[in-house]
Design a protein around this motif. Sequence first.
Motif, PDB file in Angstrom:
ATOM      1  N   ALA A 167       0.834  -1.207   0.000  1.00 33.04           N
ATOM      2  CA  ALA A 167       0.000   0.000   0.000  1.00 33.04           C
ATOM      3  C   ALA A 167       0.864   1.251   0.000  1.00 33.04           C
ATOM      4  O   ALA A 167       0.578   2.224  -0.717  1.00 33.04           O
ATOM      5  N   ARG A 168       1.923   1.239   0.792  1.00 31.42           N
ATOM      6  CA  ARG A 168       2.825   2.402   0.829  1.00 31.42           C
ATOM      7  C   ARG A 168       3.490   2.628  -0.524  1.00 31.42           C
ATOM      8  O   ARG A 168       3.740   3.762  -0.928  1.00 31.42           O
ATOM      9  N   ALA A 169       3.760   1.538  -1.233  1.00 32.11           N
ATOM     10  CA  ALA A 169       4.393   1.654  -2.546  1.00 32.11           C
ATOM     11  C   ALA A 169       3.444   2.223  -3.599  1.00 32.11           C
ATOM     12  O   ALA A 169       3.859   2.986  -4.465  1.00 32.11           O
ATOM     13  N   ILE A 170       2.159   1.874  -3.537  1.00 30.47           N
ATOM     14  CA  ILE A 170       1.237   2.288  -4.607  1.00 30.47           C
ATOM     15  C   ILE A 170       0.455   3.554  -4.287  1.00 30.47           C
ATOM     16  O   ILE A 170      -0.254   4.064  -5.145  1.00 30.47           O
ATOM     17  N   ILE A 171       0.611   4.092  -3.076  1.00 32.79           N
ATOM     18  CA  ILE A 171      -0.254   5.205  -2.663  1.00 32.79           C
ATOM     19  C   ILE A 171       0.005   6.476  -3.466  1.00 32.79           C
ATOM     20  O   ILE A 171      -0.868   7.349  -3.567  1.00 32.79           O
ATOM     21  N   LEU A 172       1.178   6.588  -4.076  1.00 34.99           N
ATOM     22  CA  LEU A 172       1.483   7.760  -4.903  1.00 34.99           C
ATOM     23  C   LEU A 172       1.141   7.537  -6.379  1.00 34.99           C
ATOM     24  O   LEU A 172       1.539   8.324  -7.240  1.00 34.99           O
ATOM     25  N   ASN A 173       0.421   6.460  -6.656  1.00 36.69           N
ATOM     26  CA  ASN A 173       0.020   6.133  -8.042  1.00 36.69           C
ATOM     27  C   ASN A 173       1.224   6.002  -8.975  1.00 36.69           C
ATOM     28  O   ASN A 173       1.292   6.652 -10.036  1.00 36.69           O
ATOM     29  N   PRO A 174       2.190   5.159  -8.612  1.00 37.04           N
ATOM     30  CA  PRO A 174       3.378   5.008  -9.456  1.00 37.04           C
ATOM     31  C   PRO A 174       3.059   4.239 -10.732  1.00 37.04           C
ATOM     32  O   PRO A 174       1.985   3.652 -10.876  1.00 37.04           O
ATOM     33  N   GLN A 175       4.032   4.234 -11.628  1.00 35.57           N
ATOM     34  CA  GLN A 175       3.903   3.460 -12.858  1.00 35.57           C
ATOM     35  C   GLN A 175       4.667   2.147 -12.786  1.00 35.57           C
ATOM     36  O   GLN A 175       4.351   1.203 -13.511  1.00 35.57           O
ATOM     37  N   VAL A 176       5.690   2.118 -11.926  1.00 29.39           N
ATOM     38  CA  VAL A 176       6.548   0.938 -11.812  1.00 29.39           C
ATOM     39  C   VAL A 176       6.728   0.578 -10.347  1.00 29.39           C
ATOM     40  O   VAL A 176       6.962   1.451  -9.502  1.00 29.39           O
ATOM     41  N   ILE A 177       6.618  -0.722 -10.040  1.00 31.38           N
ATOM     42  CA  ILE A 177       6.911  -1.247  -8.708  1.00 31.38           C
ATOM     43  C   ILE A 177       8.123  -2.158  -8.805  1.00 31.38           C
ATOM     44  O   ILE A 177       8.160  -3.074  -9.628  1.00 31.38           O
ATOM     45  N   VAL A 178       9.123  -1.893  -7.966  1.00 26.80           N
ATOM     46  CA  VAL A 178      10.293  -2.758  -7.861  1.00 26.80           C
ATOM     47  C   VAL A 178      10.150  -3.545  -6.559  1.00 26.80           C
ATOM     48  O   VAL A 178      10.143  -2.960  -5.471  1.00 26.80           O
ATOM     49  N   ALA A 179       9.994  -4.855  -6.666  1.00 24.41           N
ATOM     50  CA  ALA A 179       9.747  -5.704  -5.495  1.00 24.41           C
ATOM     51  C   ALA A 179      10.940  -6.636  -5.285  1.00 24.41           C
ATOM     52  O   ALA A 179      11.216  -7.499  -6.112  1.00 24.41           O
ATOM     53  N   ASP A 180      11.649  -6.444  -4.162  1.00 29.68           N
ATOM     54  CA  ASP A 180      12.849  -7.216  -3.862  1.00 29.68           C
ATOM     55  C   ASP A 180      12.497  -8.349  -2.895  1.00 29.68           C
ATOM     56  O   ASP A 180      12.339  -8.120  -1.700  1.00 29.68           O
ATOM     57  N   GLU A 181      12.364  -9.559  -3.417  1.00 28.88           N
ATOM     58  CA  GLU A 181      12.020 -10.745  -2.610  1.00 28.88           C
ATOM     59  C   GLU A 181      10.827 -10.465  -1.688  1.00 28.88           C
ATOM     60  O   GLU A 181      10.906 -10.678  -0.479  1.00 28.88           O
ATOM     61  N   PRO A 182       9.703 -10.004  -2.218  1.00 27.23           N
ATOM     62  CA  PRO A 182       8.600  -9.587  -1.349  1.00 27.23           C
ATOM     63  C   PRO A 182       7.893 -10.727  -0.627  1.00 27.23           C
ATOM     64  O   PRO A 182       7.131 -10.485   0.304  1.00 27.23           O
ATOM     65  N   PHE A 183       8.118 -11.980  -1.059  1.00 23.53           N
ATOM     66  CA  PHE A 183       7.396 -13.111  -0.462  1.00 23.53           C
ATOM     67  C   PHE A 183       8.284 -14.027   0.383  1.00 23.53           C
ATOM     68  O   PHE A 183       7.834 -15.048   0.872  1.00 23.53           O
TER      69      PHE A 183
END
Length: 261
Positions: A161-177
């Motif tokens: 949620a913190r990553a998408i709250i600014l309405n970004p175009q790209v998400i970089v996920a480093d070993e999120p699971f």
Amino acid sequence: MNDLLSVENLTFENCHGKRWQRKGTKFTLGPVNFSIRAGETLAIVGANGSGKSLLAKLLVGLEQPDSGAIYLNERKLEQYDNKHRVLNIRMVFQNSNESLNPGITLSSILEEPLKLNTNLDSQARMRKVEQTLKLVGLLPEHRFFYRHMLSDGQRQRVALARAIILNPQVIVADEPFAALDPSVRSQTVNLLMELQRELGLGFIFISHNLGIVRHISDKILVMKQGKVVESGKTDVIFHWPKDEYTKKLVQAHQALISGQD
């Protein structure tokens, strides 16, 4: 369709007095080249120390490259473009527990990037916090919670949620699971894919889990000791790997799957 994010001949060396380098060590990353379009997922795979997380830091501006270029919507990102980059390229870290401040509520955690990067008033910020919590499968009432009141899966949803709250175009996920148990991991993977479809996000996904990589990625970048040894469409990499290192990764994954049957 134009590329959303593209990287051209990106390089980095830790021999120029970088803060984190150990004395007497040298690590060279690159050159790295890739591109993704809106709605696409690029997975970056390789052993520990291959440069995956360093590449992620370069993409979000936590480190600066020695050469090469990063383009967002065909606009070259310069070092002074940090505000533009912060709004459009956001990161989800591996350990959500450590990345969430335990002393403040989720509302404060999620409101902070809005305060720093938008002109929204307090009421608009709170509406945005509630909307974003709903997007990641949490309740508006969760804004009153503290980190210790959440499960591991809920914490990772807050990080997303913190990553998408600014309405970004790209998400970089480093070993999120990596820290999630299998059932929660599956739910979170599905959530990511739903958000990508709904928001048209481009994903850069770093993982050791080739099962998840095969499930969610469109393209794969294989790294070894800072170098890209192979890249291509996911199905091609899994069915017809060319590099010996890639073949070993795929064979190890297939052996693991066979052992579970």
